[in-house]
Design an enzyme around this catalytic site. Structure first.
Site, mmCIF file in Angstrom:
data_model
loop_
_atom_site.group_PDB
_atom_site.id
_atom_site.type_symbol
_atom_site.label_atom_id
_atom_site.label_comp_id
_atom_site.label_asym_id
_atom_site.label_seq_id
_atom_site.Cartn_x
_atom_site.Cartn_y
_atom_site.Cartn_z
ATOM 1 N N ASP A 160 0.852 -1.185 0.000
ATOM 2 C CA ASP A 160 0.000 0.000 0.000
ATOM 3 C C ASP A 160 0.889 1.237 0.000
ATOM 4 O OD1 ASP A 160 0.859 -0.265 2.636
ATOM 5 O OD2 ASP A 160 -1.050 0.277 3.518
ATOM 6 N N TYR A 177 2.919 4.797 0.748
ATOM 7 C CA TYR A 177 3.570 5.387 1.917
ATOM 8 C C TYR A 177 2.544 6.247 2.661
ATOM 9 C CZ TYR A 177 7.965 4.210 -0.513
ATOM 10 O OH TYR A 177 8.994 3.560 -1.149
ATOM 11 N N PHE A 218 6.619 1.988 -4.285
ATOM 12 C CA PHE A 218 8.005 2.225 -3.875
ATOM 13 C C PHE A 218 8.538 3.613 -4.227
ATOM 14 C CE2 PHE A 218 7.747 -2.442 -4.144
ATOM 15 C CZ PHE A 218 8.204 -2.791 -2.882
ATOM 16 N N HIS A 243 11.226 -9.236 0.890
ATOM 17 C CA HIS A 243 10.930 -7.818 0.670
ATOM 18 C C HIS A 243 12.196 -6.973 0.893
ATOM 19 C CE1 HIS A 243 8.979 -3.887 1.283
ATOM 20 N NE2 HIS A 243 7.954 -4.399 0.627
#
Length: 209
Positions: free
Chosen positions: A45, A47, A58, A172
């Site tokens: 989701d 920031y 990202f 991740h």
């Protein structure tokens, strides 16, 4: 989508601060049209800090400090497709719009979030929409590269047909997990090798602003 729209309108009426701005909710789709997608990087989701989210997984707008996960992505790019020098890391720029324009579909599973509350809009309907986006890309396109980092992205990517596409998985890039296999995964060079093998232009991963 109607229920989701009503929920978001309700939250705003309750003075909730929602990121990104509504004009950027579908920025990834606008910048990387369906027939131009070459690589998919799946995030979770947006920031949840002020000025960070702008509709691309990202990525952060120009002039915004690079978040830790993106910094680890840049470390891997420097090591993987560069000569090992900290080129991207030292540039301190984190806007990935140039990637999107090259065909990197920077898709979050959930497209909105509330200030300071990670995952606050999960389970409200975005996942149904983005699941169908991924399924449609898998079914109607050939030879794409899907980068699935972390268990959340890998579970969501189970609908992808690995016989039609290259599916790369690893932990991740978060500082909590990057050293368990993200750093050293060489996904960026593997993606480019796949694209070149399928007669497509590779991605210039150093093209950020």
């Amino acid at each position: 989508m109607t229920e989701l729209r009503q929920y978001l309108a309700h939250r705003k009426s309750q003075s909730a601060v929602v990121y990104p701005h509504s004009s950027d909710w579908f920025a990834a789709f606008a910048l990387t049209p369906f027939d131009k997608v070459k690589v998919v990087i799946l995030g979770q989701d947006p920031y949840h800090g002020p000025g960070q989210a702008h509709g691309l997984s990202f990525s952060v707008p120009e002039g915004v400090a690079i978040p830790p996960s993106l910094l680890n992505m840049f470390k891997e790019i420097d090591a993987d497709v560069g000569d090992g020098e900290p080129v991207l890391v030292q540039r301190r720029q984190g806007c990935l719009i140039p990637w999107a324009k090259q065909g990197v579909f920077l898709l979050n599973s959930v497209l909105t979030v509330e200030h300071g509350q990670a995952a606050s809009h999960q389970g409200r309907g975005w996942e149904t929409f983005t699941d169908n986006v991924i399924r449609q890309l898998s079914d109607e396109r050939e030879g794409l590269v899907f980068l699935l980092w972390g268990s959340y992205a890998q579970k969501k990517g189970q609908v992808i047909d690995p016989k039609r596409h290259l599916v790369l998985k690893c932990p991740h890039p978060s500082p909590l997990s990057a050293h368990r296999g993200f750093l050293g995964c060489r996904h960026f060079s593997q993606a480019n090798h796949w694209l070149e093998k399928h007669e497509q232009a590779p991605i210039d991963w150093f093209d950020v602003r």
